[in-house]
Scaffold this motif. Sequence first.
Motif, PDB file in Angstrom:
ATOM      1  N   SER A 152       0.832  -1.210   0.000  1.00  0.00           N
ATOM      2  CA  SER A 152       0.000   0.000   0.000  1.00  0.00           C
ATOM      3  C   SER A 152       0.862   1.254   0.000  1.00  0.00           C
ATOM      4  O   SER A 152       0.598   2.216  -0.750  1.00  0.00           O
ATOM      5  N   LYS A 153       1.909   1.245   0.843  1.00  0.00           N
ATOM      6  CA  LYS A 153       2.799   2.407   0.884  1.00  0.00           C
ATOM      7  C   LYS A 153       3.506   2.602  -0.448  1.00  0.00           C
ATOM      8  O   LYS A 153       3.650   3.740  -0.939  1.00  0.00           O
ATOM      9  N   LYS A 154       3.942   1.431  -1.024  1.00  0.00           N
ATOM     10  CA  LYS A 154       4.630   1.545  -2.319  1.00  0.00           C
ATOM     11  C   LYS A 154       3.683   2.078  -3.400  1.00  0.00           C
ATOM     12  O   LYS A 154       4.052   2.933  -4.234  1.00  0.00           O
ATOM     13  N   ALA A 155       2.435   1.586  -3.415  1.00  0.00           N
ATOM     14  CA  ALA A 155       1.461   2.080  -4.408  1.00  0.00           C
ATOM     15  C   ALA A 155       1.189   3.563  -4.207  1.00  0.00           C
ATOM     16  O   ALA A 155       1.082   4.336  -5.186  1.00  0.00           O
ATOM     17  N   GLU A 156       1.073   3.959  -2.941  1.00  0.00           N
ATOM     18  CA  GLU A 156       0.834   5.376  -2.661  1.00  0.00           C
ATOM     19  C   GLU A 156       2.018   6.223  -3.095  1.00  0.00           C
ATOM     20  O   GLU A 156       1.850   7.315  -3.679  1.00  0.00           O
ATOM     21  N   GLN A 157       3.239   5.712  -2.798  1.00  0.00           N
ATOM     22  CA  GLN A 157       4.429   6.444  -3.234  1.00  0.00           C
ATOM     23  C   GLN A 157       4.501   6.536  -4.752  1.00  0.00           C
ATOM     24  O   GLN A 157       4.845   7.593  -5.317  1.00  0.00           O
ATOM     25  N   ASP A 158       4.177   5.414  -5.417  1.00  0.00           N
ATOM     26  CA  ASP A 158       4.179   5.450  -6.889  1.00  0.00           C
ATOM     27  C   ASP A 158       3.151   6.448  -7.423  1.00  0.00           C
ATOM     28  O   ASP A 158       3.406   7.189  -8.394  1.00  0.00           O
ATOM     29  N   ARG A 159       1.958   6.427  -6.783  1.00  0.00           N
ATOM     30  CA  ARG A 159       0.919   7.365  -7.254  1.00  0.00           C
ATOM     31  C   ARG A 159       1.349   8.806  -7.037  1.00  0.00           C
ATOM     32  O   ARG A 159       1.195   9.664  -7.924  1.00  0.00           O
ATOM     33  N   LEU A 160       1.914   9.108  -5.854  1.00  0.00           N
ATOM     34  CA  LEU A 160       2.385  10.460  -5.577  1.00  0.00           C
ATOM     35  C   LEU A 160       3.515  10.855  -6.513  1.00  0.00           C
ATOM     36  O   LEU A 160       3.587  12.006  -6.998  1.00  0.00           O
TER      37      LEU A 160
END
Length: 663
Positions: A217-225
């Motif tokens: 989830s953190k990685k997906a959020e970081q990728d999205r940001l």
Amino acid sequence: MFVRINKYQSRLVKMMNKIMTKLLRSIFFSILLLLSLNTIAQKSGYLQINGKIKKDNKPEMGVTIEVSGSGTPTQTVSSKDNGSFNFNLDLQKNFTIKFMKNGLVTKVIEFNTTVPGDQSDIIYQKEFNMDLFTDVAGVSQEKAMNKPVAKFTYNPTYEDFEYDQTYSRQIQSEQESARKIAEELNKQQERARLDSLNKVWNDSLVKVKAREAELLSKKAEQDRLAAEQAKLKQDSITRANAASSAATLAADREKNRLDSLATVKAKMEASVAAKEKARQDSLDRASADQVRLKELADIREKARQDSLTKAQANQAKADEIARTKAESLAKAKAESDKVAAENSKRDSIAKADLAERARLKANADSADKAKADAKRSAELERIAEKSRKDSTDAAQVRAKNRAQFISDSTSQANAAKVKADLVAKDIAKQKAESDRINLLTAEKAKQDSILASNQAAKDKAEADHLKMIAAEKSKQDSIVASNQAAKDKAEADRLKMIAAEKAKQDSIATSNLATKEKAEADRLKMIAAEKAKQDSLFSAKQALKDKEEADRKSKIAAEIAERKRLLAEANATQEASNKAKGVAVTTAVPKIIDSDYKDGITEETVKEDNRIIYRTVVKKDGSASNYQKIVYNWGGIFYFKNDNSITELTFQQELKNAKVASK
């Protein structure tokens, strides 16, 4: 001549001195020989002990053997690599032998080396083997384990040392029972430990999954940001190039963009902080749940121990009841046998008493009769002897008188021839004397007849008196016999009454015993029914527990499969990300070539782009086992033996065992 004699004497003295010297030498050497023979004869014997120690049918080395005895110093020996041992024991003593080793149950043997005095110079040999087993669940603290497993004494029949087989079988049975209970308890403890480990494993799986989900989830959020930032940056550049003339508007837009970026970054940091707090709360709840589950496990374990203790107490109580019943039956039987023996003894004594009385009575009657017959015979003999004596005396008097008469007649006849004138006078005188003699003779015959008649009357009176005495004695004997018969009948009636009373008491005792046995049988049936019920409940609980275990294993297998699927997805995601970045990715389990490693333990660390491999190769006799711990950059940790995935606990345990086995 004198000098020659002196020479001979001197030679004789010298010869005597030589003979005495030889004799003294012979006596001296004989004494020395006797002393040496006595010393050899008085040499003490001993008992040589040897054997082997085994554990699980394999030789056990390093077992400490402590030998202690009365009046002797304690000696200690150790078993060799092949498990063998040997030591000596002095005769005429008592010894205690202990076989001890850490982790094993200590066993004790008692040896009484007392032998007959004439055999104390013999060297005996005794060989025996000792089996030791592991001390599980504190079985060494049981009372049965502290008793000697064998007691050796000298057997004069076999002229050797033998052990009490009945005692050893009893101790072996007690120790086997204690060992089975301990093994069952150890199995239950091991099962509880495995349950706890599985619980920890499940919790760790849950944590890993939560951490993996959180990281994803953190990685997906970081990728999205990052994508949004890149897009915003690109849009800003485009807008700046398109509206280079409107510098003020561009500055305002850039300011708005930066504000927007700051807002987005603040939101992202707030979101990350919120997720981190939620993760920490989840970990705290998991820890609290683990503590609670541990407390529940402890409560269940305590309840199980209490149930086991209660079952053991019930079993001990049942065994005690059975033993008490057996002792009561044995005691009742012994009492019955004792009473029967006492009655039989009393009957035998009564019969022997009656027989002895009859024999004494017969002997007394026979003796009295013999005495009476002897007395009567002696009396008759005395009377007859007196009669014969009186008759003899009378005959002698008559013969004497006749001889005197004849002598007088002859003298008178001769005198008549000489003195003719006196013939007539003498004839008259002789006639008168003859008449007087005839008269005396007739008187004497009359007296003899009267005396004989009186003696006959006296003999008849004596005979009548003896007959009367015999009749009186017969009457008295009859009365005594009648009285004795009455006494015997009364005694027989008394014995019959005692026998009837005893039979009545025996019947009552038998009835009471039957009632007690029935009550005991009913109680044992009730106990058996209760035990069957408890066994049924235990079987049902065990079945439920087995089902739960199967469900748990199925769940673990499903979770492992799910973890593998997530690993594959994570690897695919990582691989896609690394491919987008142009980085080489490896996810396969690396294999080794056995010939590249030498015998022993080889440890190495292999670093790759996306993971680190910690490898331990254990090789023995040309065969290698490969233990690998793979740590991925994204946080995943996996354990393998050769090509097979295993748990961390299994990995550590098998690696430890393999290292120990390779030494």
